[in-house]
Design a protein around this motif. Structure first.
Motif, PDB file in Angstrom:
ATOM      1  N   ALA A  44       0.843  -1.202   0.000  1.00 62.63           N
ATOM      2  CA  ALA A  44       0.000   0.000   0.000  1.00 62.63           C
ATOM      3  C   ALA A  44       0.881   1.256   0.000  1.00 62.63           C
ATOM      4  O   ALA A  44       0.587   2.228  -0.704  1.00 62.63           O
ATOM      5  CB  ALA A  44      -0.924   0.000   1.211  1.00 62.63           C
ATOM      6  N   ASN A  45       1.969   1.242   0.751  1.00 61.09           N
ATOM      7  CA  ASN A  45       2.881   2.382   0.783  1.00 61.09           C
ATOM      8  C   ASN A  45       3.540   2.586  -0.583  1.00 61.09           C
ATOM      9  O   ASN A  45       3.665   3.708  -1.057  1.00 61.09           O
ATOM     10  CB  ASN A  45       3.945   2.172   1.867  1.00 61.09           C
ATOM     11  N   ASP A  46       3.926   1.485  -1.225  1.00 58.56           N
ATOM     12  CA  ASP A  46       4.542   1.564  -2.557  1.00 58.56           C
ATOM     13  C   ASP A  46       3.549   2.137  -3.567  1.00 58.56           C
ATOM     14  O   ASP A  46       3.898   2.998  -4.375  1.00 58.56           O
ATOM     15  CB  ASP A  46       5.009   0.176  -2.990  1.00 58.56           C
ATOM     16  N   LEU A  47       2.325   1.672  -3.535  1.00 54.54           N
ATOM     17  CA  LEU A  47       1.296   2.198  -4.434  1.00 54.54           C
ATOM     18  C   LEU A  47       1.035   3.676  -4.173  1.00 54.54           C
ATOM     19  O   LEU A  47       0.870   4.470  -5.110  1.00 54.54           O
ATOM     20  CB  LEU A  47       0.002   1.407  -4.291  1.00 54.54           C
ATOM     21  N   ILE A  52       1.756   9.299  -5.974  1.00 54.14           N
ATOM     22  CA  ILE A  52       2.274  10.649  -5.735  1.00 54.14           C
ATOM     23  C   ILE A  52       3.246  11.041  -6.837  1.00 54.14           C
ATOM     24  O   ILE A  52       3.193  12.152  -7.363  1.00 54.14           O
ATOM     25  CB  ILE A  52       2.937  10.733  -4.340  1.00 54.14           C
ATOM     26  N   LEU A  53       4.140  10.109  -7.220  1.00 53.29           N
ATOM     27  CA  LEU A  53       5.113  10.387  -8.279  1.00 53.29           C
ATOM     28  C   LEU A  53       4.410  10.642  -9.615  1.00 53.29           C
ATOM     29  O   LEU A  53       4.758  11.588 -10.329  1.00 53.29           O
ATOM     30  CB  LEU A  53       6.096   9.223  -8.419  1.00 53.29           C
ATOM     31  N   GLN A  54       3.425   9.834  -9.945  1.00 58.88           N
ATOM     32  CA  GLN A  54       2.701  10.029 -11.201  1.00 58.88           C
ATOM     33  C   GLN A  54       1.922  11.340 -11.195  1.00 58.88           C
ATOM     34  O   GLN A  54       1.852  12.031 -12.204  1.00 58.88           O
ATOM     35  CB  GLN A  54       1.777   8.843 -11.484  1.00 58.88           C
ATOM     36  N   LYS A  55       1.366  11.706 -10.059  1.00 58.03           N
ATOM     37  CA  LYS A  55       0.653  12.983  -9.966  1.00 58.03           C
ATOM     38  C   LYS A  55       1.636  14.137 -10.161  1.00 58.03           C
ATOM     39  O   LYS A  55       1.327  15.096 -10.876  1.00 58.03           O
ATOM     40  CB  LYS A  55      -0.059  13.108  -8.629  1.00 58.03           C
ATOM     41  N   ARG A  57       4.468  14.056 -11.864  1.00 61.02           N
ATOM     42  CA  ARG A  57       4.855  14.061 -13.273  1.00 61.02           C
ATOM     43  C   ARG A  57       3.754  14.655 -14.138  1.00 61.02           C
ATOM     44  O   ARG A  57       4.026  15.426 -15.057  1.00 61.02           O
ATOM     45  CB  ARG A  57       5.169  12.642 -13.744  1.00 61.02           C
ATOM     46  N   PHE A  58       2.519  14.318 -13.844  1.00 65.31           N
ATOM     47  CA  PHE A  58       1.405  14.850 -14.623  1.00 65.31           C
ATOM     48  C   PHE A  58       1.286  16.356 -14.412  1.00 65.31           C
ATOM     49  O   PHE A  58       1.053  17.104 -15.361  1.00 65.31           O
ATOM     50  CB  PHE A  58       0.097  14.142 -14.237  1.00 65.31           C
ATOM     51  N   ASP A  59       1.455  16.807 -13.172  1.00 66.42           N
ATOM     52  CA  ASP A  59       1.396  18.242 -12.895  1.00 66.42           C
ATOM     53  C   ASP A  59       2.511  18.986 -13.623  1.00 66.42           C
ATOM     54  O   ASP A  59       2.296  20.075 -14.163  1.00 66.42           O
ATOM     55  CB  ASP A  59       1.476  18.505 -11.394  1.00 66.42           C
ATOM     56  N   GLU A  60       3.724  18.411 -13.649  1.00 65.33           N
ATOM     57  CA  GLU A  60       4.830  19.033 -14.375  1.00 65.33           C
ATOM     58  C   GLU A  60       4.531  19.081 -15.875  1.00 65.33           C
ATOM     59  O   GLU A  60       4.818  20.081 -16.536  1.00 65.33           O
ATOM     60  CB  GLU A  60       6.133  18.271 -14.133  1.00 65.33           C
ATOM     61  N   LEU A  61       3.965  18.005 -16.404  1.00 66.67           N
ATOM     62  CA  LEU A  61       3.627  17.966 -17.821  1.00 66.67           C
ATOM     63  C   LEU A  61       2.590  19.032 -18.163  1.00 66.67           C
ATOM     64  O   LEU A  61       2.742  19.760 -19.147  1.00 66.67           O
ATOM     65  CB  LEU A  61       3.101  16.584 -18.216  1.00 66.67           C
ATOM     66  N   THR A  62       1.557  19.162 -17.351  1.00 62.29           N
ATOM     67  CA  THR A  62       0.544  20.180 -17.634  1.00 62.29           C
ATOM     68  C   THR A  62       1.121  21.582 -17.497  1.00 62.29           C
ATOM     69  O   THR A  62       0.746  22.481 -18.258  1.00 62.29           O
ATOM     70  CB  THR A  62      -0.687  20.016 -16.722  1.00 62.29           C
ATOM     71  N   ALA A  63       2.063  21.781 -16.558  1.00 67.02           N
ATOM     72  CA  ALA A  63       2.706  23.096 -16.417  1.00 67.02           C
ATOM     73  C   ALA A  63       3.530  23.424 -17.658  1.00 67.02           C
ATOM     74  O   ALA A  63       3.480  24.546 -18.176  1.00 67.02           O
ATOM     75  CB  ALA A  63       3.570  23.132 -15.172  1.00 67.02           C
ATOM     76  N   VAL A  64       4.298  22.440 -18.150  1.00 67.49           N
ATOM     77  CA  VAL A  64       5.115  22.658 -19.342  1.00 67.49           C
ATOM     78  C   VAL A  64       4.227  22.929 -20.554  1.00 67.49           C
ATOM     79  O   VAL A  64       4.501  23.828 -21.352  1.00 67.49           O
ATOM     80  CB  VAL A  64       6.051  21.452 -19.600  1.00 67.49           C
ATOM     81  N   LEU A  65       3.147  22.160 -20.698  1.00 69.71           N
ATOM     82  CA  LEU A  65       2.231  22.384 -21.811  1.00 69.71           C
ATOM     83  C   LEU A  65       1.575  23.750 -21.724  1.00 69.71           C
ATOM     84  O   LEU A  65       1.380  24.427 -22.744  1.00 69.71           O
ATOM     85  CB  LEU A  65       1.169  21.282 -21.862  1.00 69.71           C
ATOM     86  N   GLY A  66       1.240  24.184 -20.515  1.00 66.35           N
ATOM     87  CA  GLY A  66       0.669  25.511 -20.338  1.00 66.35           C
ATOM     88  C   GLY A  66       1.658  26.606 -20.712  1.00 66.35           C
ATOM     89  O   GLY A  66       1.300  27.595 -21.366  1.00 66.35           O
ATOM     90  N   GLU A  67       2.928  26.428 -20.297  1.00 61.95           N
ATOM     91  CA  GLU A  67       3.956  27.402 -20.660  1.00 61.95           C
ATOM     92  C   GLU A  67       4.158  27.428 -22.172  1.00 61.95           C
ATOM     93  O   GLU A  67       4.300  28.498 -22.769  1.00 61.95           O
ATOM     94  CB  GLU A  67       5.278  27.064 -19.979  1.00 61.95           C
ATOM     95  N   TYR A  68       4.178  26.249 -22.787  1.00 60.17           N
ATOM     96  CA  TYR A  68       4.360  26.182 -24.234  1.00 60.17           C
ATOM     97  C   TYR A  68       3.214  26.874 -24.958  1.00 60.17           C
ATOM     98  O   TYR A  68       3.435  27.639 -25.897  1.00 60.17           O
ATOM     99  CB  TYR A  68       4.478  24.723 -24.680  1.00 60.17           C
TER     100      TYR A  68
END
Length: 179
Positions: A44-47, A52-55, A57-68
């Motif tokens: 459960a801790n690993d999941l 958290i890591l995927q969230k 990464r997704f937040d960083e991706l949306t930030a980069v796309l927004g900047e672009y």
């Protein structure tokens, strides 16, 4: 039907012949329960950490796309040349971009060809470019609404012994056109 092993396991007889066996069995059962609990907690801790890591990464991706997207909007509204509009001829626009960056001596060939879906395209061969000059050229053409559909870029060693000359330069063959 009574199971004699289980009934003797939970009996109150502390000093009987099966007392060691009962305590060993209870210790093994407790160890098994603890192991299962630890395994479930660890999974459960690993999941949770993966989520958290995927969230992130997704937040960083949306930030980069927004900047672009905001950069694209800014460059679309930019303060460029009056001749940089889409009504300008493709060949003329590329020639003007080369001239504005001072890359005429680097341009080896320029020819019109058929591009994607039968549209007009221009093939440009440029030699002796630095990576910065190539990047500026591509940015300038993109600012003018011209995009690279294909690129063949090769790095070559400079054989000239001139002081201050970079050790490598680029040869770029680009297929440019409008979308």
């Amino acid at each position: 039907m009574k199971l004699s092993g289980f009934s003797s396991l939970f009996s109150r007889d502390e000093g009987g012949p099966g007392a060691e066996r009962r305590s060993l069995f209870l210790a093994l059962a407790a160890l098994l329960v603890w192991g299962i609990g630890f395994s479930l907690w660890s999974d459960a801790n690993d999941l949770r950490q993966r989520r958290i890591l995927q969230k992130k990464r997704f937040d960083e991706l949306t930030a980069v796309l927004g900047e672009y997207a905001s950069l694209r909007r800014l460059s679309g509204n930019g303060t460029g040349d009056a001749a940089a509009g889409p009504e300008e001829d493709l060949l003329t626009a590329i020639t003007n971009a080369v001239a504005s960056l001072g890359l005429r001596s680097n341009m080896q060939s320029l020819s019109t060809t058929t591009g994607r879906a039968g549209g007009n395209a221009v093939s440009v061969t440029m030699e002796g470019l630095s990576s910065e000059a190539l990047a500026k050229f591509l940015q300038e053409t993109e600012r003018r609404g011209i995009f690279s559909f294909s690129a063949d870029i090769r790095a070559i060693r400079n054989t000239s012994a001139a002081a201050g000359s970079p050790p490598r330069s680029l040869i770029a063959v680009l297929l440019l056109g409008r979308r």
